[in-house]
Design an enzyme around this catalytic site. Sequence first.
Site: not given
Ligand code: IPE
Ligand code: IPE
Ligand code: MG
Length: 249
Positions: A20, A68
């Site tokens: 993340d 997502n």
């Molecule tokens: C969790 O991250 C999913 C992945 C890293 C693929 P998210 O960014 O989607 O999670 P939340 O929304 O902060 O819970």
């Molecule tokens: C994790 O990074 C990757 C996926 C969930 C695909 P994020 O896209 O959630 O990055 P932040 O949390 O917005 O920084």
């Molecule tokens: Mg994220």
Amino acid sequence: MTDPTNANQALPRHIAIIMDGNGRWAKSRGKPRHAGHRAGVKATRNIVEAVSDLNIPALTLFAFSSENWSRPAEEVSSLMSLFLEVMQREVNVLHRKNVRIRFVGARKQLSARLQRKLAEAEAKTAANTHMELALAVAYGGRWDIVEATRRVCAKVQNGELDAAAIDEHAFARETSLAGMPPLDLLIRTGGERRISNFLLWDMAYAELYFTDALWPQFDQSELQAALDFYAGRQRRFGRTGDQVSEPVA
Ligand code: IPE
Ligand code: IPE
Ligand code: MG
């Protein structure tokens, strides 16, 4: 004691990572979110290599969650193109490293083209033995439990399994990560202390490690910090500390 067997016991056999923080990494540099995802791919490549070099036999990476799909369509489609591109480029490299690839998630929700690539990658690497890499795409921990339940029910229905014989082992055999070593260490980057519907069944006794590092910043020294944290845990599995501590030689 420098007994290598003891040293190995301090290493996890199965690591899972919630990768993340790509979006925030990009934002802090004034870049678009997809630039963060691209930087995330680099970090992923490095970590897969580092874990493989450590002879850790199993790694599970959360790349895209069930939730997502709710992101803006533009971000979802750029992520899907990125997966396809990465698959095309990296599968041969992983194959040469003797890595077996498995995809876990609701693959029917993915494009036919991506589904085909994933199936090809699994088939190509099926006999590899050095490390198993599970990539969670369109994955949710609740989805996994529901799917496993569905498969258990089907077995009961067709007479393969007696309902009275359903136990944790029979159930675990139907989950996405069946056959991989038990999950020892779960890492989440990006500063949040939550699970976000990742491996709900498998994490029952995983050690949980949270770091503020954003995924594109997660390098070998960050990995080492997570491994050091893991090595410092006393895993009691319900027993007392005295029961599990090593007898003094
Ligand atoms: C969790 O991250 C999913 C992945 C890293 C693929 P998210 O960014 O989607 O999670 P939340 O929304 O902060 O819970
Ligand atoms: C994790 O990074 C990757 C996926 C969930 C695909 P994020 O896209 O959630 O990055 P932040 O949390 O917005 O920084
Ligand atoms: Mg994220």
